[in-house]
Every structure is written in structure tokens, then in C-alpha cells.
Motif scaffolding. Structure first.
Motif, mmCIF file in Angstrom:
data_model
loop_
_atom_site.group_PDB
_atom_site.id
_atom_site.type_symbol
_atom_site.label_atom_id
_atom_site.label_comp_id
_atom_site.label_asym_id
_atom_site.label_seq_id
_atom_site.Cartn_x
_atom_site.Cartn_y
_atom_site.Cartn_z
ATOM 1 N N ASP A 30 0.826 -1.210 0.000
ATOM 2 C CA ASP A 30 0.000 0.000 0.000
ATOM 3 C C ASP A 30 0.855 1.252 0.000
ATOM 4 O O ASP A 30 0.506 2.256 -0.618
ATOM 5 C CB ASP A 30 -0.908 -0.002 1.224
ATOM 6 C CG ASP A 30 -1.876 -1.161 1.166
ATOM 7 O OD1 ASP A 30 -1.531 -2.245 1.677
ATOM 8 O OD2 ASP A 30 -2.952 -1.001 0.567
ATOM 9 N N LEU A 75 -5.949 6.398 -7.388
ATOM 10 C CA LEU A 75 -5.731 5.378 -6.362
ATOM 11 C C LEU A 75 -7.066 4.888 -5.809
ATOM 12 O O LEU A 75 -7.259 3.696 -5.580
ATOM 13 C CB LEU A 75 -4.861 5.941 -5.227
ATOM 14 C CG LEU A 75 -3.431 6.305 -5.645
ATOM 15 C CD1 LEU A 75 -2.707 6.993 -4.498
ATOM 16 C CD2 LEU A 75 -2.660 5.053 -6.080
ATOM 17 N N ARG A 76 -7.984 5.826 -5.601
ATOM 18 C CA ARG A 76 -9.294 5.417 -5.087
ATOM 19 C C ARG A 76 -9.981 4.481 -6.079
ATOM 20 O O ARG A 76 -10.605 3.502 -5.677
ATOM 21 C CB ARG A 76 -10.172 6.644 -4.829
ATOM 22 C CG ARG A 76 -11.645 6.271 -4.733
ATOM 23 C CD ARG A 76 -12.516 7.351 -4.177
ATOM 24 N NE ARG A 76 -12.274 7.528 -2.760
ATOM 25 C CZ ARG A 76 -12.991 8.330 -1.970
ATOM 26 N NH1 ARG A 76 -13.997 9.015 -2.475
ATOM 27 N NH2 ARG A 76 -12.708 8.451 -0.704
ATOM 28 N N ASP A 121 -8.089 -4.531 -3.063
ATOM 29 C CA ASP A 121 -8.741 -5.168 -1.911
ATOM 30 C C ASP A 121 -9.136 -6.606 -2.252
ATOM 31 O O ASP A 121 -8.879 -7.535 -1.488
ATOM 32 C CB ASP A 121 -10.006 -4.397 -1.516
ATOM 33 C CG ASP A 121 -9.693 -3.017 -0.952
ATOM 34 O OD1 ASP A 121 -8.544 -2.799 -0.534
ATOM 35 O OD2 ASP A 121 -10.600 -2.168 -0.945
ATOM 36 N N PRO A 142 -10.154 11.383 -1.121
ATOM 37 C CA PRO A 142 -8.834 10.881 -1.530
ATOM 38 C C PRO A 142 -7.686 11.787 -1.104
ATOM 39 O O PRO A 142 -6.629 11.307 -0.688
ATOM 40 C CB PRO A 142 -8.952 10.799 -3.062
ATOM 41 C CG PRO A 142 -10.408 10.574 -3.315
ATOM 42 C CD PRO A 142 -11.130 11.335 -2.233
ATOM 43 N N ALA A 155 -9.478 3.290 3.333
ATOM 44 C CA ALA A 155 -9.855 3.793 2.006
ATOM 45 C C ALA A 155 -11.368 3.882 1.856
ATOM 46 O O ALA A 155 -11.881 4.733 1.128
ATOM 47 C CB ALA A 155 -9.271 2.890 0.917
ATOM 48 N N GLN A 176 -1.406 9.177 4.663
ATOM 49 C CA GLN A 176 -0.611 7.992 4.315
ATOM 50 C C GLN A 176 0.758 7.921 5.024
ATOM 51 O O GLN A 176 1.100 6.863 5.569
ATOM 52 C CB GLN A 176 -0.440 7.917 2.792
ATOM 53 C CG GLN A 176 0.184 6.619 2.292
ATOM 54 C CD GLN A 176 -0.789 5.443 2.345
ATOM 55 O OE1 GLN A 176 -1.970 5.594 2.081
ATOM 56 N NE2 GLN A 176 -0.294 4.270 2.713
ATOM 57 N N ASP A 184 -5.887 -1.046 5.402
ATOM 58 C CA ASP A 184 -5.899 -0.102 4.281
ATOM 59 C C ASP A 184 -7.264 -0.058 3.613
ATOM 60 O O ASP A 184 -7.718 0.987 3.157
ATOM 61 C CB ASP A 184 -4.833 -0.486 3.261
ATOM 62 C CG ASP A 184 -3.459 -0.377 3.871
ATOM 63 O OD1 ASP A 184 -2.995 -1.374 4.446
ATOM 64 O OD2 ASP A 184 -2.879 0.717 3.812
ATOM 65 N N GLU A 185 -7.890 -1.222 3.547
ATOM 66 C CA GLU A 185 -9.195 -1.295 2.893
ATOM 67 C C GLU A 185 -10.230 -0.455 3.640
ATOM 68 O O GLU A 185 -10.987 0.312 3.034
ATOM 69 C CB GLU A 185 -9.640 -2.766 2.816
ATOM 70 C CG GLU A 185 -10.967 -2.933 2.122
ATOM 71 C CD GLU A 185 -11.279 -4.388 1.752
ATOM 72 O OE1 GLU A 185 -10.358 -5.231 1.764
ATOM 73 O OE2 GLU A 185 -12.452 -4.658 1.435
ATOM 74 N N ARG A 201 3.090 1.568 10.755
ATOM 75 C CA ARG A 201 3.178 0.153 10.415
ATOM 76 C C ARG A 201 4.628 -0.325 10.454
ATOM 77 O O ARG A 201 4.931 -1.366 11.031
ATOM 78 C CB ARG A 201 2.608 -0.029 9.004
ATOM 79 C CG ARG A 201 1.822 -1.251 8.810
ATOM 80 C CD ARG A 201 1.044 -1.239 7.507
ATOM 81 N NE ARG A 201 1.485 -0.224 6.557
ATOM 82 C CZ ARG A 201 0.728 0.246 5.570
ATOM 83 N NH1 ARG A 201 -0.493 -0.203 5.405
ATOM 84 N NH2 ARG A 201 1.181 1.147 4.741
ATOM 85 N N GLN A 257 -8.543 0.968 -5.713
ATOM 86 C CA GLN A 257 -8.607 0.306 -4.404
ATOM 87 C C GLN A 257 -9.432 -0.994 -4.400
ATOM 88 O O GLN A 257 -8.961 -2.014 -3.879
ATOM 89 C CB GLN A 257 -9.142 1.292 -3.356
ATOM 90 C CG GLN A 257 -9.038 0.802 -1.918
ATOM 91 C CD GLN A 257 -7.620 0.831 -1.368
ATOM 92 O OE1 GLN A 257 -6.871 1.762 -1.659
ATOM 93 N NE2 GLN A 257 -7.239 -0.179 -0.607
#
Lengths: 355, 355
Positions: free
Chosen positions: A143, A156-157, A164, B153, B147, B160, B143-144, B167, A160
């Protein structure tokens, strides 16, 4: 037009993107502590090899959706190589595989480091812990690199959901594999279901779909084209890998000859052999598959069964028909000519007998 | 103003966001196969408990940066609970911990399932494999969910770097911990360094910074305020956890009494005791710490050493001084009054002796 797929160039650019990313991470990890230095050596070695197929499909998904060539898409595609490396590290640990791409697997490497240094506690547990954490950081970096690719936030959106789905299918498929080894019936159907999630969708269809979505194509016809071409091709690719794991040249596979047989991997090839085996042939499979000490003679015995039952020939036929199905879907796909041509070539390259 | 931190409300909203997310994943995993159903039960149970501190700090970072109350920030904050759950699953596996929040840890639960069903192969290896994969999916879902939080965005892009750092520090810190157990000198400095990365930064400073960045504050004074308040508070929080792990009430900790001692966890508390121990006291520590069969008498013996050496008192002093440092930093932080007040209360709540 043998080079219309541009795989050498994609590999080069993706390799550069990975190197740049790892250089940045070297500084980040160095701030935490010099003890983390061996991580980057292990990760760097892991990322050196590989066919970069996932990255290539992501690239061509982007181009198929009229995305412009440029560093952003190579960085985004490179993120998939981090995801793949993460899966390899954890998979090797779960499967207790000793080698990966001609080197010790990550858990073995860190166990060996522990043993060499004479550290406290069991070396295997230390190696396992290190491999869990290195796989974790690679998963997180997926990511991170995608976000740092230089693509716009809106792009990026759009990408996603494909990422996922890819991640969940991959990890879910790995569990189906683990469960199959513990409780499965060894059938062809079961083995096919595992590779549909663990490999097929994740290797071709989802990377393509991700690339296309990043470039703006999130529509249903594009998604259908990615699946129609990608799922059968992904299956054919994994079946080829299974054949190589049983019959392949160690110089090409980076694994000792017949390693999948020694590991007792529950491949479609083996399932086909089981379904067709005589009692005598079945006894060979039962006795030999999964024997960690299996020598060349034992490997040869299993190969004789895989060939003699007709399983190898049946597997080659399945590769052929899945490849054909993939190419047929491509003919009807609403993609620009250059992308279409590249994907047709990639399909052949990903499933051919030797490099 | 004892409820200015709004922790009950934050917990409730974050819990709802997690439930909604898991409901969606139930459908996704169900499409892969019914075999994945036990995953959601295990994950659901894991996410039931917990203080939601990371989520709360993320929320208050957002509010401190004048972000409006709303479902987006609760969903984003809930993503940190997925990251935390992932770390717990992998940590319990690496530490071979049997329990988590009063239930079997994930690898133990899946090993037990394997044993009950009489499946093939070793149950422990199956449990370990399942825990690796469940930790992986939780890490990916972080991340899912972030998002899918409904944040713009551009906001996600601003957040980020804080997530990336969190992490990497968490996973790197876990490795320092593992390495310390294998090769460390058992010093207080070493234990402090582990918790700085593994807990302190990751529990308070980075979640705050993430919340603030999502709301638009990525400036240096805000980042400095997050660190100035968050790092000492995170250390104090972990030291409190260490004390509870040795002396705490099982009803509160969800672990058997003295479990950290049985596990041989290399805490700052134990390091303080080692530095101060007489030869006789050191012999008790060497003989008892990390003995999986340690009974109540053994736990009591170790506690006597932790108290008798003055380690417990020294640890309480460290908690106090780190908390004070954190609150001092907060006084000078450029934050709105309500956020400032809430963070001061949270600091006390996170480090107090009992709930």
C-alpha cells in the motif's frame, strides 16, 4: 512481434522502482535500528528474481485503458511485486519450504543466522518469527508504494477495490490450500478451486483490473474482459507451474528437482494422477509424496506414475484449453490493438514449457 | 468533566464501524468459500475487546486539527483497530501465547479445531498457518477500511505517511523484541527501545498524527505536538501494561495471573529488577521467568523479587514521570481547548492503576 509485450522493459522499470523504494526504506529501517539491516538484504534478494508477471499484467491493464507510459504505472505495478513477495515468505513458512529462487527461504535464512550466532532459544522459532514480520512489512509496503507511486489520489481510489479483492482472494486461497492439506479429499475440483483464488485471479485478472481501474476504466465490460482473459490464463499459468514443480529443471525453477513432490504439494497434476491411478500407482503416490527425504530415485518413481496415469498429458491438455479460452476471450475484448497483442503474447509466454 | 475524552462514545461508534466492515467482509469471504466462516468468528471475537485507545487517539488528532465529528473519522479510526488486531494475532503466535482477552489465542483456537476434527498433519502447524493468514488479512483490511472510510482521496493521501510510519515502526519494533529475546542483554535501555517502537509511537503518537493529517494538519508544529505528548505517554502506557502483566487481575487483563512472567516477557519492569537484584534474587528470576509451568507459588516468588528489588516502585516512578512529561508537552501544544482537555484525560485513563 515477439517483443510486443515489452516484458524486458517492464521488468527493468519495475526493478528500478523497487530499488528506489528499498533505498528509501533502508533509511527508515535504519532509524529504528541497525538490527533491521538483514531484512533489506533478504527482501532485496527475494525481489531480484521473479518473472514480474503481476506487474506486467497491471501495466498492460493500464495501457489497455489508455493510460500513458510513465514512472507512475511502473511504481504502482512494482507494488504488486511486494505483495507477491509477502505471500511467498508466508507461504514458504506455512509449507516449510527450504528454498526459494535458489536461496534459502526467509525463515530458513533467519534460523541459520540464529544458529550461527549461538543465540538463545530454538533457531526455528526465531526464523519463523522473522519470516512472519518480514512478510508483514512487505504486505504493508504494498500500500505504501502504491500510494507513493505518483498517481493521483482519485486514481488510487479507483484502483482500491481491485487491490482489496486481490489481497482477500490471495489470502483466502492460501487458507483453502492449507485446509485442503489437512482435511481435503485430494480431488481435482478441490485443487482447481484453490488455484482459482490463490493464483489465477491474483496473478492475472486482478492485476489487469487494477491497472485498468487506475487509468479510469472501472466499467463492467472492462472488468469482464479482465476476468474472461485472466481467470483461465491464471489457471493455465498455475498448471504450468505445477508441471515445472514436478518435472522442471532446477536451474529454471530455483528449487531442487521435484521439490513440489517432496513437499507433498496438492497440485491439480497430482490430483489428476490420484484419480487415474491403479492401486499400485496409488501406493507409490501415498508412499513418496510429501516425504522430505525423497531422493532422485523416488522423484523418478513418482514421475513415472504422473506420466503413466496420463495425468501429465491431461494437465498439458488443460493448460492448452485454458490458454485457448483466454485467447478467445481476448479476441472479443474491447481493448486497443497494442494491448490486445501484448496480452496475447504474455499469455503464451506465461504458460510455455520453457523460458 | 470526567467524560470529556468521550471514550465510551468513541468505542461505540468505532465498534459499529467495525461491525459494518465485518458484515461486508462476511459476504466477500463467503464468495470464496464457506470454509472461511470461522475466520470472521475469530476476528469478531478479537475485535470485541480492547480499549480502542489507538482509535481514540486518531479521533482526537482529527478533532485537534478541527476535523468535524462524523462517520468518516470513526471508520478511519476503526482501521487502526484492525492493524492492532493483526499485530496481536502475529505477536501471540511468535510469543506462543495461549490466550488473548480471556479466550484462546487465534493459533490455539485453530489448532484446537484441527485436533477436534482429527485432521491430517500436526495441529500446531495448522493453527500457526491459520494465524499467519488471519493476521495478514487484518493487515490488508487496515488499508481497505481506511480507504472505504468515506474520507476524501486528498485526505487519505495526507494521512498515508503517518500510517506508513506506524506500520513500519510497529513491525520493526516487534522484530527488535524477538531479537532481544534471542540475543539481547536484558538491559533497561534495550527494553525501553523495544517499547518505543513496538508500542509507544504506534499507540499514541502516530494515531494522533494520522488523525491530524487526515484533517489537514501535516505541519511540523502539529507533528511535534503529537510526538511530545504521544511518545512519553506511549511509554507510560506500556509500562503500566507491564505492571499489569506481572501483578494485574486476570479479570481485567484477560490473561491468567502473572502470564507475562510465565511467558518470560522481557519487560522494562523485569529489566529493572535484574539490574537491582542480589545474586539470590537473580537466581529466582533466572529459574522462574519463562517457565511455562509456573504456578501461583512461583508467580508469588517472582513478585516478591520485583517488589523487593524496588523494580516495581521504580517502574511506577517512570510511569509517573513519563505521564508528567506528556502532560507538560500538552500544555504547550497548539491545540483547541476541547482536544487538549480530552487528551489530558486520555493520558490519565491510559496509565491509571485500574479501570
Amino acid at each position: 512481434m515477439a517483443s510486443g509485450h515489452q516484458l524486458p522493459r517492464i521488468r527493468h522499470e519495475v526493478g528500478l522502482a523497487l530499488e528506489r523504494f528499498l533505498d528509501r526504506q533502508r533509511a527508515v529501517l535504519g532509524d529504528i535500528g541497525p538490527e533491521l539491516r538483514p531484512w533489506l538484504d533478504a527482501i532485496g534478494a527475494l525481489l531480484q528474481g521473479g518473472k514480474r508477471l503481476r506487474a506486467a499484467f497491471c501495466y498492460w491493464g493500464w495501457r489497455a485503458a489508455d493510460g500513458p507510459d510513465g514512472p507512475q504505472i511502473y511504481a504502482a505495478a512494482a507494488a504488486l511485486e511486494l505483495l507477491h513477495a509477502s505471500a511467498l515468505v508466508h507461504d514458504d513458512l506455512i509449507d516449510e519450504s527450504d528454498t526459494r529462487r535458489g536461496r534459502p527461504s526467509v525463515h530458513r535464512e533467519f534460523a541459520a543466522r540464529h544458529a550461527e550466532q549461538g543465540w538463545r532459544g530454538p533457531a526455528a522459532a526465531f526464523g519463523a518469527g522473522a519470516a512472519i514480520l518480514i512478510g508483514d512489512i512487505l504486505l504493508g509496503w504494498t500500500d505504501e508504494l502504491l500510494a507513493a507511486s505518483g498517481l493521483e489520489p482519485a486514481a488510487l481510489r479507483r484502483g482500491q477495490p481491485a487491490l482489496d479483492a486481490m489481497r482477500t482472494e490471495l489470502i483466502g486461497g492460501q487458507y483453502l490450500d492449507l485446509l485442503g492439506q489437512a482435511a481435503g479429499d485430494g480431488s481435482v475440483d478441490e485443487a482447481l478451486r484453490v488455484i482459482t483464488y490463490k493464483t489465477a485471479s491474483y496473478t492475472v485478472a486482478r492485476p489487469l483490473q487494477l491497472g485498468a481501474a487506475l487509468a479510469g476504466r472501472t466499467d463492467a465490460p472492462m472488468a469482464a474482459a479482465c476476468r474472461g482473459y485472466g481467470v483461465p490464463l491464471g489457471i493455465a499459468f498455475q498448471l504450468r507451474d505445477d508441471v515445472l514443480g514436478a518435472f522442471g529443471d532446477p536451474a529454471r525453477t530455483g528449487k531442487p528437482s521435484g521439490d513440489d513432490l517432496r513437499d507433498g504439494k496438492r497440485t491439480v497434476l497430482v490430483a489428476l494422477a490420484r484419480e487415474r491411478a491403479t492401486p499400485a500407482q496409488r501406493r507409490v503416490l501415498d508412499a513418496r509424496l510429501g516425504d522430505p527425504g525423497l531422493d532422485e530415485t523416488g522423484v523418478a518413481e513418482v514421475r513415472t506414475v504422473l506420466t503413466g496415469t496420463g495425468a501429465l498429458a491431461a494437465c498439458e491438455l488443460m493448460i492448452e484449453s485454458n490458454l485457448a479460452e483466454s485467447l478467445r476471450a481476448l479476441e472479443h475484448a474491447p481493448l486497443p490493438g497494442q494491448a490486445n497483442q501484448a496480452l496475447a503474447e504474455l499469455a503464451v509466454a506465461a504458460t510455455e514449457r520453457s523460458d
